[in-house]
Write an enzyme that holds these catalytic residues in place. Structure first.
Site, PDB file in Angstrom:
ATOM      1  N   GLY A  72       0.831  -1.203   0.000  1.00 12.85           N
ATOM      2  CA  GLY A  72       0.000   0.000   0.000  1.00 12.85           C
ATOM      3  C   GLY A  72       0.870   1.259   0.000  1.00 12.85           C
ATOM      4  O   GLY A  72       1.318   1.703  -1.043  1.00 12.85           O
TER       5      GLY A  72
ATOM      6  N   SER B   5       5.279  -4.830  -2.733  1.00  9.55           N
ATOM      7  CA  SER B   5       5.003  -3.407  -2.799  1.00  9.55           C
ATOM      8  C   SER B   5       5.584  -2.690  -1.573  1.00  9.55           C
ATOM      9  O   SER B   5       6.763  -2.821  -1.280  1.00  9.55           O
ATOM     10  CB  SER B   5       3.491  -3.190  -2.943  1.00  9.55           C
ATOM     11  OG  SER B   5       3.204  -1.896  -3.390  1.00  9.55           O
TER      12      SER B   5
ATOM     13  N   ASP C 139       5.708  -3.947 -14.430  1.00 10.41           N
ATOM     14  CA  ASP C 139       5.237  -3.127 -13.322  1.00 10.41           C
ATOM     15  C   ASP C 139       5.833  -1.736 -13.424  1.00 10.41           C
ATOM     16  O   ASP C 139       7.046  -1.584 -13.505  1.00 10.41           O
ATOM     17  CB  ASP C 139       5.649  -3.793 -12.011  1.00 10.41           C
ATOM     18  CG  ASP C 139       5.351  -2.931 -10.801  1.00 10.41           C
ATOM     19  OD1 ASP C 139       4.373  -2.187 -10.849  1.00 10.41           O
ATOM     20  OD2 ASP C 139       6.102  -3.022  -9.829  1.00 10.41           O
TER      21      ASP C 139
ATOM     22  N   HIS D 128       2.651  -6.140 -11.296  1.00  8.86           N
ATOM     23  CA  HIS D 128       3.027  -5.794  -9.920  1.00  8.86           C
ATOM     24  C   HIS D 128       2.709  -6.919  -8.947  1.00  8.86           C
ATOM     25  O   HIS D 128       3.480  -7.198  -8.035  1.00  8.86           O
ATOM     26  CB  HIS D 128       2.291  -4.513  -9.508  1.00  8.86           C
ATOM     27  CG  HIS D 128       2.733  -3.947  -8.192  1.00  8.86           C
ATOM     28  ND1 HIS D 128       3.971  -3.378  -8.007  1.00  8.86           N
ATOM     29  CD2 HIS D 128       2.104  -3.858  -6.993  1.00  8.86           C
ATOM     30  CE1 HIS D 128       4.079  -2.955  -6.754  1.00  8.86           C
ATOM     31  NE2 HIS D 128       2.972  -3.243  -6.132  1.00  8.86           N
TER      32      HIS D 128
END
Length: 482
Positions: free
Chosen positions: A123, A218, A375, A427
């Site tokens: 996030g 991420s 990505d 991703h």
């Protein structure tokens, strides 16, 4: 110091779609840091020190809780489910009323001997149920938003996988103290995750001595190493649970601001997403090591770079986008080899069903997804710049790896660290290339490198297991997200 291998797994494609909120959350963070009015964030090295003092953490009563958390069946699940699954809450701060939600799936075979793997989405502020239901978990949601189909390449084929929604306020996780939602930074996230694991192991004591791995993607490029560092540090000092951590793996990790930004903009330019003029302006006006010293033109040029891309899927620039979910054909069973571009709408529909939430033992919640070389969010160029900054000796030179007689991606092994790409992935690697992702993950757990040629046996060659000092996990100089 315990041996820990950091396997950094990255995409092999490149990928801005409004539906892909994990990527969008990273973009919000990116834009905030570039902004002229960026907030001042504490660094991990300031927030967390290495004092050899240890304060015992909260451990609640866990006896009998595992059986209460056992899921009898999930609404719409296919027939023939041959593994046990659990979900529920673990309290990490009783005074604040803060509890984290988990979903745990055991392996269909030999679950009593296979390792325990923790998965964290990024996030910052995105749910790990994304990983569970749209990436590496045992099920995917059909386009009707009500039924499930089996993921034949789920990671629980080779491990027992624990998905954690963290920090509080993400997904089903919650706090009765609303200020917790405003004060969730990297350090608190790591502290709570550690308390969660210690308590979860009390709830499932059969896993206390099991090999333990931390994985994620991420912004988990912060979460994973910071949690690993905390575990290593506490293992030295605690008289409570010692966690048998063996390694960590991060996909498309946001690790270091300076190298990530540099790789990001270079990748956009080299993949024809930005003009020469815009790329030149970014290099001229933006100071990647200290954005507060960048000129006013930096933020304006960044906006222009985003506009030049158009409406594409930032997770995977070559993938289709969700055009109109409401008019989708909602019949039929999905295919694990075709990733639905409307996955987010489908997942939100399923997890907001009251019957589904009850089956997961979740509180009634308005659930949302977020409070490869394709990505474009954390591209392979950023990963390579970050790793190069460590100046680690190379033990296996850059080479392809194979699966089913095709190039699955590329790898380079360093002392204590492996960089590996997955060809054709976005991703969220397991979403786009589930079979290759499972092969990579299996090699990681087995301590081997994937095969170097189409004729090599599937297990490949033994990887050198070398000490990776704890200070590499400290995340020093990484800004905390507030």
């Amino acid at each position: 110091m315990k041996k820990v291998i950091a396997a950094i797994c990255f995409l092999a494609l490149f990928g801005l779609s409004n539906a892909d909120t994990q990527a969008n959350k990273l973009f919000e963070l990116l834009k905030t840091k570039i902004s002229r009015n960026q907030p001042v964030g504490d660094t991990w090295s300031v927030l967390d020190d290495s004092i050899d003092e240890y304060s015992p953490v909260y451990i609640g009563a866990q006896e009998g809780m595992a059986q209460l958390d056992k899921i009898s069946t999930l609404p719409g699940q296919p027939e023939g489910v041959d593994f046990d699954q659990y979900s529920g809450y673990v309290t990490v701060d009783p005074s604040a009323g803060r509890a984290l939600f988990y979903y745990f799936v055991e392996s269909p075979t030999d679950s009593s001997t296979k390792p325990l793997v923790l998965w964290l989405n990024g996030g910052p502020g995105c749910s790990s149920m994304i990983g569970a239901m749209a990436e590496l978990g045992p099920f995917r949601v059909n386009s009707d938003g009500k039924t499930l189909f089996r993921n034949n390449y789920a990671w629980n084929n080779v491990a027992n996988v624990l998905f954690l929604e963290s920090p509080a306020g993400v997904g089903f996780s919650y706090s009765n103290t609303t200020s917790d939602y405003d004060n969730a930074g990297d350090k608190k996230t790591a502290d709570d995750a550690y308390i969660f694991i210690v308590n979860w192991l009390e709830r499932f004591p059969q896993y206390k001595t099991r090999d333990f791995y931390i994985t994620g993607e991420s912004y988990a490029g912060h979460y994973v190493p910071q949690l690993a560092y905390k575990i290593l540090l506490n293992n030295k000092n605690t008289n409570q649970t010692v966690i048998n951590i063996k390694g960590s793996a991060i996909g498309n990790a946001w690790i270091d601001d300076e190298t990530t930004y540099k790789g990001l903009f270079d990748h956009w330019w080299t993949h024809a997403l930005n003009s020469d003029a815009t790329h030149d302006a970014i290099i001229k006006y933006c100071n990647f090591s200290n954005f507060s010293s960048s000129t006013d033109m930096c933020e304006d040029t960044f906006d222009k770079a985003i506009d030049e891309m158009g409406d594409i899927d930032i997770y995977n620039i070559y993938a289709p986008i969700c055009l109109n979910y409401d008019q989708k054909n909602a019949s039929g069973t999905g295919s694990i080899n075709v990733f639905d571009p409307c996955w987010e709408d489908i997942l939100i529909s399923y997890l907001n069903d009251s019957v589904v939430q009850k089956a997961f033992h979740a509180r009634p919640t308005s659930w949302d997804t977020c409070s490869g070389d394709t990505d474009a969010v954390v591209p392979i160029t950023s990963s390579r710049y970050s790793i190069n900054s460590l100046n680690l000796p190379i033990e296996t030179a850059w080479r392809p790896w194979y699966l089913n007689k095709e190039v699955g991606g590329y790898l380079e092994a360093y002392k204590g660290l492996l960089l590996i790409t997955v060809r054709g992935a976005g991703h969220t690697v397991p979403s786009y290339q589930p079979q290759r992702a499972l092969a990579l993950f299996s090699s990681f757990l087995g301590g081997t490198l994937p095969p170097p040629s189409a004729t090599t046996n599937v297990m490949g060659t033994p990887a050198k297991i070398t000490t990776f000092p704890a200070e590499h996990f400290a995340g020093k100089g990484h800004e905390s997200c507030r």
